[in-house]
Design an enzyme around this catalytic site. Structure first.
Site, PDB file in Angstrom:
ATOM      1  N   ASP A  34       2.504  -4.106  -8.950  1.00 46.16           N
ATOM      2  CA  ASP A  34       2.449  -2.815  -8.260  1.00 46.16           C
ATOM      3  C   ASP A  34       3.559  -1.887  -8.771  1.00 46.16           C
ATOM      4  O   ASP A  34       4.741  -2.248  -8.728  1.00 46.16           O
ATOM      5  CB  ASP A  34       2.637  -3.082  -6.762  1.00 46.16           C
ATOM      6  CG  ASP A  34       2.089  -1.951  -5.922  1.00 46.16           C
ATOM      7  OD1 ASP A  34       2.018  -0.815  -6.417  1.00 46.16           O
ATOM      8  OD2 ASP A  34       1.755  -2.209  -4.757  1.00 46.16           O
ATOM      9  N   ASP A  35       3.195  -0.719  -9.258  1.00 48.82           N
ATOM     10  CA  ASP A  35       4.183   0.276  -9.715  1.00 48.82           C
ATOM     11  C   ASP A  35       5.050  -0.219 -10.871  1.00 48.82           C
ATOM     12  O   ASP A  35       6.189   0.244 -11.036  1.00 48.82           O
ATOM     13  CB  ASP A  35       5.115   0.720  -8.568  1.00 48.82           C
ATOM     14  CG  ASP A  35       4.421   1.638  -7.575  1.00 48.82           C
ATOM     15  OD1 ASP A  35       3.199   1.832  -7.688  1.00 48.82           O
ATOM     16  OD2 ASP A  35       5.109   2.161  -6.674  1.00 48.82           O
ATOM     17  N   CYS A  72      -2.046   3.760  -6.299  1.00 51.35           N
ATOM     18  CA  CYS A  72      -2.497   2.409  -5.972  1.00 51.35           C
ATOM     19  C   CYS A  72      -3.947   2.254  -5.501  1.00 51.35           C
ATOM     20  O   CYS A  72      -4.751   1.567  -6.138  1.00 51.35           O
ATOM     21  CB  CYS A  72      -1.536   1.912  -4.906  1.00 51.35           C
ATOM     22  SG  CYS A  72      -2.048   0.457  -4.083  1.00 51.35           S
ATOM     23  N   HIS A 128      -4.862  -2.803   0.365  1.00 49.62           N
ATOM     24  CA  HIS A 128      -4.778  -1.334   0.245  1.00 49.62           C
ATOM     25  C   HIS A 128      -6.114  -0.661  -0.088  1.00 49.62           C
ATOM     26  O   HIS A 128      -6.145   0.357  -0.796  1.00 49.62           O
ATOM     27  CB  HIS A 128      -3.706  -0.923  -0.774  1.00 49.62           C
ATOM     28  CG  HIS A 128      -2.867   0.209  -0.266  1.00 49.62           C
ATOM     29  ND1 HIS A 128      -1.758   0.689  -0.890  1.00 49.62           N
ATOM     30  CD2 HIS A 128      -3.031   0.983   0.839  1.00 49.62           C
ATOM     31  CE1 HIS A 128      -1.248   1.690  -0.207  1.00 49.62           C
ATOM     32  NE2 HIS A 128      -2.000   1.894   0.849  1.00 49.62           N
ATOM     33  N   HIS A 212       6.857  -2.539  -6.072  1.00 53.45           N
ATOM     34  CA  HIS A 212       6.802  -1.291  -5.293  1.00 53.45           C
ATOM     35  C   HIS A 212       8.067  -1.162  -4.431  1.00 53.45           C
ATOM     36  O   HIS A 212       8.734  -2.156  -4.163  1.00 53.45           O
ATOM     37  CB  HIS A 212       5.554  -1.376  -4.406  1.00 53.45           C
ATOM     38  CG  HIS A 212       5.101  -0.065  -3.854  1.00 53.45           C
ATOM     39  ND1 HIS A 212       5.786   0.585  -2.853  1.00 53.45           N
ATOM     40  CD2 HIS A 212       4.019   0.706  -4.141  1.00 53.45           C
ATOM     41  CE1 HIS A 212       5.144   1.703  -2.551  1.00 53.45           C
ATOM     42  NE2 HIS A 212       4.071   1.804  -3.317  1.00 53.45           N
ATOM     43  N   ASP A 270      -0.979  -1.397 -11.587  1.00 54.62           N
ATOM     44  CA  ASP A 270      -1.966  -0.551 -10.893  1.00 54.62           C
ATOM     45  C   ASP A 270      -1.771   0.928 -11.221  1.00 54.62           C
ATOM     46  O   ASP A 270      -2.673   1.739 -11.032  1.00 54.62           O
ATOM     47  CB  ASP A 270      -1.929  -0.780  -9.378  1.00 54.62           C
ATOM     48  CG  ASP A 270      -0.633  -0.341  -8.735  1.00 54.62           C
ATOM     49  OD1 ASP A 270       0.413  -0.263  -9.425  1.00 54.62           O
ATOM     50  OD2 ASP A 270      -0.636  -0.068  -7.516  1.00 54.62           O
ATOM     51  N   ASN A 271      -0.571   1.289 -11.660  1.00 56.95           N
ATOM     52  CA  ASN A 271      -0.254   2.660 -12.104  1.00 56.95           C
ATOM     53  C   ASN A 271       1.105   2.568 -12.783  1.00 56.95           C
ATOM     54  O   ASN A 271       1.704   1.489 -12.846  1.00 56.95           O
ATOM     55  CB  ASN A 271      -0.250   3.653 -10.927  1.00 56.95           C
ATOM     56  CG  ASN A 271       0.520   3.194  -9.722  1.00 56.95           C
ATOM     57  OD1 ASN A 271      -0.057   2.911  -8.676  1.00 56.95           O
ATOM     58  ND2 ASN A 271       1.835   3.076  -9.835  1.00 56.95           N
ATOM     59  N   LYS A 288       4.254   7.436 -12.068  1.00 58.43           N
ATOM     60  CA  LYS A 288       3.326   7.313 -10.942  1.00 58.43           C
ATOM     61  C   LYS A 288       3.079   8.689 -10.303  1.00 58.43           C
ATOM     62  O   LYS A 288       4.005   9.497 -10.216  1.00 58.43           O
ATOM     63  CB  LYS A 288       3.948   6.368  -9.906  1.00 58.43           C
ATOM     64  CG  LYS A 288       3.132   6.236  -8.640  1.00 58.43           C
ATOM     65  CD  LYS A 288       3.741   5.246  -7.672  1.00 58.43           C
ATOM     66  CE  LYS A 288       2.904   5.207  -6.404  1.00 58.43           C
ATOM     67  NZ  LYS A 288       3.333   4.180  -5.454  1.00 58.43           N
TER      68      LYS A 288
END
Ligand SMILES: *[C@@H]1O[C@H](CO)[C@@H](O)[C@H](O)[C@H]1NC(C)=O
Ligand SMILES: *[C@@H]1O[C@H](CO)[C@@H](O)[C@H](O)[C@H]1NC(C)=O
Ligand SMILES: *[C@@H]1O[C@H](CO)[C@@H](O)[C@H](O)[C@H]1NC(C)=O
Ligand SMILES: *[C@@H]1O[C@H](CO)[C@@H](O)[C@H](O)[C@H]1NC(C)=O
Length: 498
Positions: A34-35, A72, A128, A212, A270-271, A288
């Site tokens: 994540d991130d 996300c 999410h 994240h 995810d990004n 992001k």
């Protein structure tokens, strides 16, 4: 021996059919960070300590042009359904905890199809994709079991977001497990692997909370980076290494249980990394929330079973929507199941054998953004990328220890998220248009806007975007619903209010 060629061919075909039907479908482990920024793994940046990730990447195929959405929820929707978020009303941003929204129920998630193919399907990590109705939740959308979060940005230890605990074992809310989440998810993955009945293929989805915000990490991981002076960057780097250790433990469990050789491992961010919160995408532009490459070009690789050219890099275009049909194909599904009315393209042959990408163009996003007068959209066709409108709040080329200049001080990053866009637009009188044409082959870091030199390409790409706009669905972005309040559910975030 064979009377004629026809008989020989029929015999060979029969043998092939027998061998495909008898061949055991491979296990698939799909890991999401994540991130995680472009510059935040060892195989892109020697300062990062990620030996387990690097080993998998270097023994697999590094996906060098693999795209995701700038935040996300839209990315997760993309790989689950194979459908662009702008066609599902999910293009605006993440689903906030009190919004009565979920990824549309008429869009099928690929794990549901894997179940039909005979897979055991398990998930540990962050969902999410909406939870206001039980039908939106993992065990109703293709997973035999689920441990984790419905929302994002929980405390890594006490699993709380805003005023509620967000931690669930299948349908049960749980509390009292205050271990750092990377350890919890690694342990769950381990137990799924240990208890797996090996007569069936396994699909394991591991969308880590790491890395994240909030910035939290056990000290021993932070201590791995004594040379990083910036506190946030040092802790963030430790978070990456904690996730790396978790991935090492999970691959070790696959080895210990004799499953590693039959397992395909897929890894993606995810990004892009979040410049305001320790993440770094250097040398890519932005981060992001922006549709520059720093927000949308993901760290990604595939490794293990089925990969014909280990140790190579694949430069063909891939988009998050492609994972839906690609994973189904890797699982041995027929093309009929993989290509029903979706945007995703089956890239299994391309990435496993190293052939041409099926993809020649992709949409970064289309949103007639309420806050920006011109909306925002971006598209890539071949080597050219057009940004049409507001690209997002991060437009610089940030170095690893550089602090983002405008970090507003707010209590939750949910507030941060909209505040940073608002501040940015106010500062720029809401007029920042950001129209730009980039030749990503010659200029992957988006330094040179060539729109003036190539008005005909701008026109052609705008026309392409207009084609896509015909299937645009308005963002489903309602205000908060007080029925969601954890006070109504014993202090937990729970389904049942939409
Ligand atoms: C969880 O930890 C955060 C600090 O990260 C704290 O603000 C919050 O009060 C804690 N919540 C509970 C329920 O312990
Ligand atoms: C594994 O699954 C097979 C077929 O479904 C079944 O026959 C067998 O008993 C199972 N083994 C265990 C240990 O549960
Ligand atoms: C990995 O496994 C080791 C050995 O069991 C354990 O000490 C460590 O805490 C685990 N780390 C993570 C991140 O799961
Ligand atoms: C990855 O892509 C970049 C362009 O962004 C390119 O310069 C680089 O050579 C590619 N890496 C490999 C190993 O092909």
């Amino acid at each position: 021996m064979y009377r004629n060629l026809r008989e020989l061919l029929l015999t060979i075909m029969a043998m092939l059919m027998l061998s495909t039907s008898l061949a055991k479908p491979r296990h698939i482990v799909f890991i999401v960070a994540d991130d995680l920024g472009w510059n935040d793994v060892g195989f892109h940046n020697a300062d990062m300590i990620t030996p387990n990730i690097d080993k998998l990447a270097n023994r697999g195929v590094i996906l060098n042009s693999s795209y995701v959405q700038p935040v996300c929820t839209p990315s997760r929707h993309s790989w689950m359904t194979g459908i662009y978020p702008f066609k599902a009303g999910l293009q605006r941003g993440v689903i906030f905890p009190e919004q009565a929204v979920c990824s549309p129920l008429d869009m099928k998630f690929f794990p549901e199809k894997l179940q039909k193919l005979g897979y055991s399907t398990h998930m540990a990590g962050k969902w999410h994709l909406g939870f206001c109705n039980w039908d939106c939740t993992p065990t109703n959308r293709g997973f035999d079991s689920f441990l984790g979060y419905y929302n994002g940005a929980e405390d890594y230890y006490n699993k709380t977001i805003l005023n509620g605990i967000d931690f669930h074992d299948n349908k049960e809310p749980i509390s009292g497990d205050n271990r750092y989440s990377a350890f919890v998810y690694a342990d769950r993955a381990k137990s799924v692997i240990e208890n797996h009945n090996k007569t069936k293929p396994l699909f394991l989805y591991l969308p880590f909370q790491s890395v994240h915000t909030p910035i939290q990490v056990p000290k021993r991981f932070e201590d791995m980076y004594p040379d990083i002076a910036n506190d946030q960057r040092r802790q963030y780097s430790g978070m990456v290494s904690a996730m790396d250790e978790a991935i090492g433990n999970i691959t070790q469990a696959l080895v210990d249980n004799g499953m590693m050789d039959d397992t395909l491992i897929i890894f993606t961010a995810d990004n892009g990394g979040w410049p305001g919160f320790g993440g770094n995408n250097y040398p890519l532009r932005g981060g992001k929330i922006t549709i520059f490459e720093g927000g949308t070009r993901a760290v990604s690789f595939v490794s293990g079973s089925g990969i014909a050219k280990p140790g190579s890099t694949y430069n063909g275009l891939i988009h998050a929507v492609d994972w839906h049909p690609t994973i189904l194909a890797a699982a041995g599904s027929s093309t009929d199941d993989t290509n029903d009315n979706i945007d995703g393209l089956n890239q299994w042959k391309a990435i496993s054998l190293g052939g041409e990408s099926m993809r020649t163009e992709l949409v970064y996003n289309i949103d007639n953004f309420v806050l920006a007068p011109n909306g925002h959209a971006a598209i890539r066709v071949g080597d050219f990328k057009l940004i049409d409108g507001y690209p997002g709040p991060y437009r610089d080329w940030y170095k690893p220890e550089q602090e983002y200049e405008n970090n507003p001080h707010v209590t939750t990053d949910y507030q941060y998220y909209s505040k940073i866009v608002q501040d940015d637009l106010v500062k720029n009188n809401g007029l920042w248009k950001g129209d730009g044409l980039y030749n990503l082959k010659d200029d992957p870091t988006e330094h040179h806007d060539v729109s003036k030199q190539h008005p005909e390409i701008v026109k052609a790409l705008k026309a392409k975007l207009d084609e896509y706009r015909k299937s645009y669905v308005r963002p489903n972005f309602p205000s908060n619903d007080p029925k969601a309040n954890p006070k109504n559910y014993g202090g937990y975030w729970m389904p049942g209010w939409c």
